[in-house]
Design an enzyme around this catalytic site. Sequence first.
Site, short mmCIF file in Angstrom:
data_model
loop_
_atom_site.label_atom_id
_atom_site.label_comp_id
_atom_site.label_asym_id
_atom_site.label_seq_id
_atom_site.Cartn_x
_atom_site.Cartn_y
_atom_site.Cartn_z
N TYR A 256 3.61 -9.90 7.69
CA TYR A 256 2.44 -9.88 6.81
C TYR A 256 1.89 -8.46 6.65
O TYR A 256 1.54 -8.03 5.55
CB TYR A 256 1.38 -10.81 7.40
N LYS B 115 1.64 -6.51 3.11
CA LYS B 115 0.36 -6.06 2.59
C LYS B 115 0.30 -4.54 2.46
O LYS B 115 -0.38 -4.01 1.57
CB LYS B 115 -0.77 -6.56 3.49
#
Length: 307
Positions: free
Chosen positions: A173, A177
């Site tokens: 993640y 991001k």
Amino acid sequence: MSAPLLCAGRVVVVTGAGRGLGRAHALAFAAEGARVVVNDLGVGLDGTPDPDSPAGRVAEEIRAAGGEAVAHGGDIATTEGAASLVRTALETYGRLDTLVNNAGFLRDRMLVNLDEDDWDAVMRVNLKGHFLPLRHAAAHWRAEAKAGRVPRARVVNTSSGAGLLGSVGQGNYSAAKAGIVGLTLVAAAELGRYGVQVNAIAPTARTRMTERAFAQTMAAPDAAGSFDAMAPENVSPLVVWLGSAAGPGVTGRVFETEGGRITVMEGWRPGPTADRGGRWTPAEAGDAALKLLAEAAAPGGVYGAEG
């Protein structure tokens, strides 16, 4: 006399808009006069199908309040799904002014337990799911600009503190991001000539994705009705402003937003430097690096790291 609506006449697409931040954004845009394409595939936190798809409910909520909205249930991490998303805006409302990339999900693991499927799935939805809608929207706006109809188009991408600082247990993640920030900077540089401004937010709010990680700190308002700092609706005003025709020249920026706080995030910049004008030996390079580190600002802490 009431103030004019900030997004009157604009057509706004919001991905992942069935719940949480995306739903809050869709409702906030509609409240400012936008016609909204509400996208949500309707899946669980891990990306598996959810029989209760929420996009239609949010679109109906907007219409019940007197706004205009249409639901889109396509998979925006596929070429056809992303193309269909843009097509829905154009065929339903005849234009596209703003794209809010918000869709995402988690598969948290420590690195030694993170398998390839978990990596690929998170990259697909979070990063590819930003790229493909952006690519198809940008192609439309470029064609408009070349036809002499330069748009005042806006893109708002959704990064995270995990992408800016890292987060223990979220290597996939965090990388996705961080990639969204890089994509935002490139898109802002490439698309400005076509009338497109591209920015990103790094929000903190109580959603399905964060409620377990922040269960101890994300308290709802008390009975007296005090300010709920973790409500997703707190993030939406900045997103609506960034997605409006206001703020000419605001592009290539990342904003952190939490509760009533907005922060302009400043990325990598040159710090202390040493240049000997020739090649270093490994020992000399190490000595130089240690001296430079002693002069440099300490990095921000990684979320979840001990100490």
